[in-house]
Design a protein around this motif. Structure first.
Motif, PDB file in Angstrom:
ATOM      1  N   GLY A 156       0.797  -1.227   0.000  1.00 44.16           N
ATOM      2  CA  GLY A 156       0.000   0.000   0.000  1.00 44.16           C
ATOM      3  C   GLY A 156       0.826   1.272   0.000  1.00 44.16           C
ATOM      4  O   GLY A 156       0.337   2.343   0.356  1.00 44.16           O
ATOM      5  N   ILE A 157       2.092   1.183  -0.409  1.00 47.72           N
ATOM      6  CA  ILE A 157       2.961   2.365  -0.394  1.00 47.72           C
ATOM      7  C   ILE A 157       2.666   3.244  -1.604  1.00 47.72           C
ATOM      8  O   ILE A 157       2.803   2.821  -2.743  1.00 47.72           O
ATOM      9  CB  ILE A 157       4.463   1.975  -0.394  1.00 47.72           C
ATOM     10  N   THR A 158       2.217   4.465  -1.313  1.00 44.74           N
ATOM     11  CA  THR A 158       1.986   5.471  -2.352  1.00 44.74           C
ATOM     12  C   THR A 158       2.843   6.680  -2.003  1.00 44.74           C
ATOM     13  O   THR A 158       3.420   6.739  -0.907  1.00 44.74           O
ATOM     14  CB  THR A 158       0.505   5.914  -2.366  1.00 44.74           C
ATOM     15  N   SER A 159       2.897   7.659  -2.887  1.00 43.91           N
ATOM     16  CA  SER A 159       3.696   8.861  -2.601  1.00 43.91           C
ATOM     17  C   SER A 159       3.208   9.531  -1.317  1.00 43.91           C
ATOM     18  O   SER A 159       3.997  10.071  -0.549  1.00 43.91           O
ATOM     19  CB  SER A 159       3.641   9.829  -3.782  1.00 43.91           C
ATOM     20  N   GLU A 160       1.883   9.447  -1.048  1.00 47.55           N
ATOM     21  CA  GLU A 160       1.324  10.097   0.150  1.00 47.55           C
ATOM     22  C   GLU A 160       1.697   9.353   1.434  1.00 47.55           C
ATOM     23  O   GLU A 160       1.636   9.936   2.516  1.00 47.55           O
ATOM     24  CB  GLU A 160      -0.213  10.159   0.071  1.00 47.55           C
ATOM     25  N   ARG A 161       2.058   8.085   1.321  1.00 48.32           N
ATOM     26  CA  ARG A 161       2.287   7.280   2.538  1.00 48.32           C
ATOM     27  C   ARG A 161       3.764   7.043   2.851  1.00 48.32           C
ATOM     28  O   ARG A 161       4.083   6.470   3.888  1.00 48.32           O
ATOM     29  CB  ARG A 161       1.587   5.924   2.383  1.00 48.32           C
ATOM     30  N   ILE A 162       4.646   7.437   1.959  1.00 44.99           N
ATOM     31  CA  ILE A 162       6.077   7.183   2.173  1.00 44.99           C
ATOM     32  C   ILE A 162       6.553   7.820   3.481  1.00 44.99           C
ATOM     33  O   ILE A 162       7.205   7.179   4.306  1.00 44.99           O
ATOM     34  CB  ILE A 162       6.923   7.684   0.983  1.00 44.99           C
ATOM     35  N   LYS A 163       6.195   9.091   3.679  1.00 44.44           N
ATOM     36  CA  LYS A 163       6.643   9.808   4.869  1.00 44.44           C
ATOM     37  C   LYS A 163       6.161   9.108   6.143  1.00 44.44           C
ATOM     38  O   LYS A 163       6.911   8.941   7.104  1.00 44.44           O
ATOM     39  CB  LYS A 163       6.146  11.255   4.822  1.00 44.44           C
ATOM     40  N   THR A 164       4.902   8.663   6.129  1.00 46.32           N
ATOM     41  CA  THR A 164       4.331   7.970   7.291  1.00 46.32           C
ATOM     42  C   THR A 164       5.114   6.697   7.592  1.00 46.32           C
ATOM     43  O   THR A 164       5.457   6.428   8.744  1.00 46.32           O
ATOM     44  CB  THR A 164       2.837   7.612   7.032  1.00 46.32           C
ATOM     45  N   ALA A 165       5.408   5.920   6.546  1.00 47.40           N
ATOM     46  CA  ALA A 165       6.166   4.669   6.740  1.00 47.40           C
ATOM     47  C   ALA A 165       7.537   4.947   7.354  1.00 47.40           C
ATOM     48  O   ALA A 165       7.985   4.246   8.266  1.00 47.40           O
ATOM     49  CB  ALA A 165       6.313   3.928   5.417  1.00 47.40           C
ATOM     50  N   LEU A 166       8.212   5.982   6.877  1.00 51.56           N
ATOM     51  CA  LEU A 166       9.527   6.324   7.407  1.00 51.56           C
ATOM     52  C   LEU A 166       9.421   6.830   8.850  1.00 51.56           C
ATOM     53  O   LEU A 166      10.271   6.537   9.683  1.00 51.56           O
ATOM     54  CB  LEU A 166      10.216   7.360   6.516  1.00 51.56           C
ATOM     55  N   GLU A 167       8.344   7.547   9.147  1.00 50.40           N
ATOM     56  CA  GLU A 167       8.126   8.026  10.521  1.00 50.40           C
ATOM     57  C   GLU A 167       7.853   6.868  11.482  1.00 50.40           C
ATOM     58  O   GLU A 167       8.182   6.945  12.659  1.00 50.40           O
ATOM     59  CB  GLU A 167       6.969   9.032  10.559  1.00 50.40           C
ATOM     60  N   TYR A 168       7.248   5.792  10.980  1.00 53.16           N
ATOM     61  CA  TYR A 168       7.031   4.595  11.807  1.00 53.16           C
ATOM     62  C   TYR A 168       8.369   3.983  12.261  1.00 53.16           C
ATOM     63  O   TYR A 168       8.425   3.296  13.260  1.00 53.16           O
ATOM     64  CB  TYR A 168       6.262   3.522  11.021  1.00 53.16           C
TER      65      TYR A 168
END
Length: 199
Positions: A156-168
């Motif tokens: 489910g990695i999209t351009s909008e979710r990359i930052k969130t994944a890295l913040e996790y």
């Protein structure tokens, strides 16, 4: 940032792969679970030689050396079926090894022969609708002790979710559905690339 091939053959796939590399893709995981050895040989042969050292094979590992590929990936099942001795032999031959995990417990148990691991689905999968994990990744990654192995967000990695994944707490992301389920895979990749670089 890593891209995984579509599991099935798609139109203009090789041309798209070349274009992704030409636009900065560093690593492509070739995941074609239904491919025979011959089909895999034909597929990899079609990829320009200059890009083959940026490939990782998910199956038919024995083909890697002949094609100048120095990375191989082990599914969870394949990893559990492969002895530590065999994994070390691949490592000693100069291969970078990766695998897939589905819990932090599995990640912490991983042998340090592995360079990186895919963990997911972090968000609801794009390529497999309704495929979602009940893991609280933000909470789980706080328990992380095994820092030798790079941990990569999948699903489910999209351009909008990359930052969130890295913040996790993930070290990097891998793209699949956001590339191959789009009308313009290369433009989508470039968009993700900008987000990743600006983080």
């Amino acid at each position: 940032m890593i891209v995984i091939t579509n599991p099935i053959t798609i139109i203009n796939e090789i041309e798209t792969i070349h274009s992704l590399f030409e636009n900065g893709l560093e690593l492509l995981h070739v995941r074609k679970p239904e491919f025979t050895k011959l089909e895999m040989e034909v597929f990899v042969s079609a990829i320009k030689q200059e890009f083959r050292n940026q490939l990782s094979l998910h199956s038919h590992h024995q083909l890697a050396e002949a094609f100048g590929i120095n990375r191989i990936h082990f599914t969870e099942k394949k990893r559990n079926e492969t002895s530590e001795k065999c994994l070390k032999e691949w490592k000693e031959r100069g291969f970078k090894l990766s695998t897939s995990i589905h819990s932090m417990t599995d990640f912490e148990k991983l042998s340090d022969v592995f360079d990186y691991a895919f963990f997911g689905p972090v968000f609801e999968s794009i390529s497999k609708p309704k495929y979602v994990s009940d893991i609280d990744f933000e909470k789980e990654l706080k328990k992380r002790n095994n820092n030798k192995i790079t941990l990569i967000a999948l699903g489910g990695i999209t351009s909008e979710r990359i930052k969130t994944a890295l913040e996790y707490g993930f070290d990097d992301v891998v793209l699949l559905g956001t590339i191959w389920n789009s009308n313009n895979p290369v433009e989508n990749y470039k968009l993700c690339q900008q987000i990743d670089l600006s983080y």
